[in-house]
Each structure stands twice: as C-alpha cells, then as structure tokens.
Design a protein around this motif. Structure first.
Motif, short mmCIF file in Angstrom:
data_model
loop_
_atom_site.label_atom_id
_atom_site.label_comp_id
_atom_site.label_asym_id
_atom_site.label_seq_id
_atom_site.Cartn_x
_atom_site.Cartn_y
_atom_site.Cartn_z
N ALA A 178 0.81 -1.22 0.00
CA ALA A 178 0.00 0.00 0.00
C ALA A 178 0.84 1.26 0.00
O ALA A 178 0.33 2.35 -0.27
N ASP A 179 2.13 1.13 0.29
CA ASP A 179 3.01 2.30 0.28
C ASP A 179 3.73 2.47 -1.05
O ASP A 179 4.53 3.39 -1.22
N LYS A 180 3.44 1.57 -1.99
CA LYS A 180 4.05 1.65 -3.31
C LYS A 180 2.97 1.53 -4.39
O LYS A 180 2.85 0.51 -5.06
N PRO A 181 2.15 2.58 -4.54
CA PRO A 181 1.10 2.54 -5.56
C PRO A 181 1.70 2.54 -6.96
O PRO A 181 2.86 2.92 -7.14
N PRO A 182 0.95 2.11 -7.95
CA PRO A 182 1.48 2.05 -9.32
C PRO A 182 1.87 3.42 -9.85
O PRO A 182 1.18 4.42 -9.63
N LYS A 183 2.98 3.45 -10.57
CA LYS A 183 3.47 4.70 -11.17
C LYS A 183 3.34 4.67 -12.70
O LYS A 183 3.21 5.71 -13.32
N ILE A 212 -8.58 11.09 -23.63
CA ILE A 212 -7.43 11.53 -24.41
C ILE A 212 -6.19 11.75 -23.54
O ILE A 212 -5.06 11.49 -23.96
N GLU A 213 -6.40 12.19 -22.28
CA GLU A 213 -5.25 12.39 -21.39
C GLU A 213 -4.53 11.08 -21.11
O GLU A 213 -3.31 11.06 -20.96
N ASP A 214 -5.31 9.98 -21.01
CA ASP A 214 -4.68 8.68 -20.79
C ASP A 214 -3.84 8.26 -21.99
O ASP A 214 -2.74 7.70 -21.82
N PHE A 215 -4.34 8.52 -23.18
CA PHE A 215 -3.54 8.24 -24.37
C PHE A 215 -2.22 9.01 -24.30
O PHE A 215 -1.15 8.47 -24.60
N GLY A 216 -2.30 10.29 -23.91
CA GLY A 216 -1.09 11.09 -23.82
C GLY A 216 -0.13 10.58 -22.77
O GLY A 216 1.08 10.45 -23.03
N ARG A 217 -0.64 10.28 -21.60
CA ARG A 217 0.23 9.79 -20.52
C ARG A 217 0.79 8.40 -20.83
O ARG A 217 1.84 8.03 -20.31
N TYR A 218 0.08 7.65 -21.64
CA TYR A 218 0.56 6.31 -22.03
C TYR A 218 1.71 6.40 -23.03
O TYR A 218 2.46 5.45 -23.21
N GLY A 219 1.83 7.56 -23.67
CA GLY A 219 2.89 7.75 -24.65
C GLY A 219 2.42 7.64 -26.09
O GLY A 219 3.23 7.45 -27.00
N THR A 301 -1.07 9.86 -4.55
CA THR A 301 0.05 9.57 -5.45
C THR A 301 -0.13 10.35 -6.74
O THR A 301 -1.26 10.70 -7.10
N PRO A 302 0.95 10.64 -7.45
CA PRO A 302 0.79 11.31 -8.75
C PRO A 302 0.01 10.41 -9.71
O PRO A 302 -0.05 9.19 -9.56
N ALA A 303 -0.60 11.03 -10.71
CA ALA A 303 -1.31 10.26 -11.73
C ALA A 303 -0.35 9.32 -12.43
O ALA A 303 0.83 9.62 -12.62
N VAL A 304 -0.85 8.16 -12.79
CA VAL A 304 -0.05 7.17 -13.49
C VAL A 304 0.37 7.72 -14.85
O VAL A 304 -0.43 8.34 -15.56
N THR A 305 1.63 7.48 -15.23
CA THR A 305 2.11 7.97 -16.52
C THR A 305 3.30 7.13 -17.00
O THR A 305 4.11 6.69 -16.18
N ASN A 306 3.38 6.91 -18.29
CA ASN A 306 4.55 6.27 -18.87
C ASN A 306 5.59 7.28 -19.33
O ASN A 306 6.72 6.93 -19.65
#
Length: 435
Positions: A178-183, A212-219, A301-306
């Motif tokens: 729980a102290d290491k959420p997905p990045k 569309i933001e998820d597409f961007g953060r996914y790369g 946690t910060p938003a997930v991003t690649n």
C-alpha cells in the motif's frame, strides 16, 4: 493593501477550469494568425475591456483589487471588467468575434484560442510580448501554441492537475504494498487485475474508460506536427485500448465505466468499491466528513504515466489583436498573469501559478499536517514538468466521438484498431470542416 479575499477560499475552482465546448467561430480575419500589426509598443493608456469566465461570483474582491492595483500603477488606464457565465461561453466569444465586439483581453482555454488565432484575432505574444516568455513554465507557455501556426496566442494563467487518491486498505487486502502505488500503466494494469482477482470481481481499480489524457500519458502520439491529422490510432493507442478491455473483462474496470460521470465514480470510490480515483483537496475534505472509514485509508500519489509527466489543465489570457488600446491590453494581460498576482490568486482557491519558480514557494512545498496542504504539495510537484496532453485542436464534439468508439471496443462491438480508426477518421473530418 488589496481588498480582503479570504472568504473566496471556500469556492471551488472546478467551474472555472471546466473544459469549453467547441467554438464555431464565424469571424472574418486574415486566417494566418497575424491579425494585423503585432506591435504592442506605445503609451499604456485607455480603457481595457477584460472578460473572465464565470469568476465574478466567487472572486469579485480579488479582481477588483487586481484592477485597482493596475490602474494605480498605470495612471491614465481604466479596466472595464466583464464576467460571462460558464454556460454558452464559447458561443458568446464566437458572437463577439463575428460582431467585432471582442473585448481587449479575454480569458480562454487553449481550444478556445484556436479559432480566434486562425481568424487573426488573437495576438501572437511571441512577437508582441516575447520578452515575458521566460517568466512562465515552459509547458504552460507552449499550451497556447497551435500546430501548423507560428506563435503563442495567450499568456498562461492558472493551472491545475489532479493527483490520484487510492485506498490503502483495498491494496493491502489484495496482497499489494500500500506504500508503493502504481506509477506506470503496466504497474497499474497488474495491480488492477490482482485487486479484481482477490476480491472475486467485487472491487474495480478504475471507474472510467481511457480519455485523451490517458492516451497522452501512455505515450501515444496524438496528432501530427502540422495539426492536420489525429494519430491516436497508432499501435500504441491500440495497445492501450486492448489493455483496458482486459481490465473491463476482468472486472478491474468498473462495469459502468463506459457511462460513468466523475460524480458517480467519486461516489463509488467513497463507497470503497473502486480502489483509485483522481481528485482534489476539496474531495479529501469530503472524505473526512462523509466517508471516515475511507479517509483513514487514503493514499495520495501522482497520476499514473509512462512519460514521467502529468497532465496540465491550463487557462490563459488572450489579447485581441484588433484592440485599439493594444499596449495597455498587453500590459494588463501580463499583469494578471505575473508571478505576484498568480500567487495571490492561488491563495484564494486551489489553483496553481504558471510562472517559473512559483511552485518552489513554501506554500506549495511545505507540509503542515492539513489535508488541503497534502494535496496541494502533491499537485504542485507534478505540475513543474506537466504538459497539456489534450491537443488544442480536439474539441468537445471530437472527445465525444473518441469516448463512443472506445466504449464500442470495450464492449467487444468493434476491434480496438477499427474503433480507433473510425474515431480518427471522424475527428479528422470534423477538424477539416472546422477550417
């Protein structure tokens, strides 16, 4: 001393930050963004008409003080403040542009600046006010640049972003740290499947289909450099949709994700049937009052991003290139968005300044044990390198097209590649028809 504005802190910034509907601009102009002379030199004098977007109700004192300060600093100037309601704001700008009554200084989002710039009505600040560029975060300054056009068409104003909240209890129950959420997205997909499996499908990790933001953060590359064609149907975009469909089929994406609004998703997060959800300091306060069992298990946690860069939501201040008081209009637009005044506004409501170095202020870096501060510090840290992933050419109608095609892919009605191909084709058609 500026007029007291402490009461405004209770107001939410969500309305002011809401995305605009597409602007069907019918104004005549040069079409090359030049709008005549870009010169803003000359004496700073005259009456500047300044239009904001649904800000007067909650921030009247702030803007009255801001205007008084400017007029005092520049004798011979007067600022006439016009505030328009959020509803039909884009239509109002369109009508003013067509009728030749567009105010001298206008609050815009990047998508609203596009048709104005194309019509030659937005002043190119790279030419007229380039000396100020270094005062702003690079990503914020670029947010009002338009593919296929030279120039920058608004001063960046206030920013926002949303850190992710997650439920530590649900992570622990799934055997996750729980102290290491997905990045990254791969980490997110793995965690989501674990949570769904360990809960026998009762707990979804996410409440919304990819936007569309998820597409961007996914790369995913979203648009060509010329701004003439969307590209989110490339192999990486298809990969993202396939991954989300796997989550949907496994129960790791909420069963109503294809129709969920943000409010509904937030409610499910409070009910602890969703493990992660974006939010703000206002949400954290609600959790404390309305869902104490969730509140004690909240992680931030910060938003997930690649890409390593979060998404930036940005508002801007545009100068009308046809203004009769252009030197005063440029001076006032810069004054509204300078570091001191942006910091003052950030103390009024949960938004963030777009000026270089402002996010290093202790107000954005030092914890004091308060919930509001926890979220503010987390968001400010991510904003230093954030970018506006949403293409400025992508309007609300296009976003709806993408959302509908993604839903068809999630439901198995279309193959992911076909769904994204169809979305791109329709968005390209709309882009071309908009001129």
């Amino acid at each position: 001393m500026r007029i007291s504005r402490r009461a405004a802190r209770r107001a939410a910034a969500a309305t002011a930050m809401a995305a605009a509907s597409a602007l069907a601009l019918t104004a005549c102009g040069s079409g090359d963004g030049s709008g005549g002379s870009d010169s803003a030199s000359g004496k700073i004098e005259g009456t500047v008409k300044f239009q904001t977007w649904n800000l007067k109700t909650n921030f009247k004192s702030y803007f009255e003080g801001l205007i008084a300060d400017f007029e005092k600093e520049h004798p011979g100037t007067e600022v006439e403040w016009i505030d328009q309601p959020a509803e039909n704001y884009a239509d109002k700008i369109s009508a003013d542009a067509a009728g030749g009554t567009l105010p001298d200084v206008v609050n815009v989002s990047p998508d609203l600046a596009v048709p104005l710039a194309k019509a030659g009505l937005a002043l190119d600040l790279d030419k007229a006010a380039g000396k100020y560029k270094g005062e702003y975060l690079d990503g914020a300054w670029k947010s009002h640049q338009i593919p296929g056009m030279e120039g920058t068409y608004a001063f960046p104003w206030y920013l926002n972003t949303g850190p992710m909240f997650y439920n530590k209890k649900l992570f622990k129950e799934a055997g996750l740290d729980a102290d290491k959420p997905p990045k990254t997205y791969d980490e997110l997909f793995d965690a989501a499947k674990d949570i769904a499996k360990k809960s026998d499908g009762r707990i979804a990790t996410l409440g919304n289909a990819p936007a569309i933001e998820d597409f961007g953060r996914y790369g995913v590359p979203l648009m060509n450099e010329q701004g003439t064609k969307f590209t989110f149907n490339d192999p990486k975009g298809v990969e993202l949709i396939k991954k989300y469909k796997e989550l949907y089929d496994a129960g790791a994406l909420d069963s109503q994700a294809l129709t969920n609004e943000a409010e509904a998703t937030g409610r499910k997060f409070k009910q602890q049937s969703i493990a992660m959800n974006p939010g703000s300091a206002l949400d954290l306060d609600k959790f404390k009052k309305e869902a104490p069992s969730l509140y004690k298990n909240i992680g931030i946690t910060p938003a997930v991003t690649n890409t390593g860069k979060d998404n930036m939501y940005v508002q801007g201040v545009m100068v009308n290139s046809q203004s009769k008081v252009k030197p005063a209009a440029v001076a006032f637009a810069h004054f509204v968005t300078n570091a001191e005044n942006q910091m003052d506004f950030a103390h009024e409501v949960t938004v963030f300044p777009s000026t270089e170095g402002s996010l290093d202020d202790p107000f954005f870096t030092k914890e004091d044990g308060k919930d509001e501060t926890r979220v503010r510090v987390a968001a400010a840290k991510s904003l230093k390198t954030a970018v506006n992933y949403t293409p400025v050419m992508l309007n609300d109608q296009m976003k709806t097209v993408l959302r509908n095609e993604v839903a068809k892919a999630m439901q198995g009605k279309k193959a992911p590649q076909r769904a994204l191909d169809d979305a791109v084709a329709e968005c390209d058609r709309l882009l071309k028809s908009a001129g």
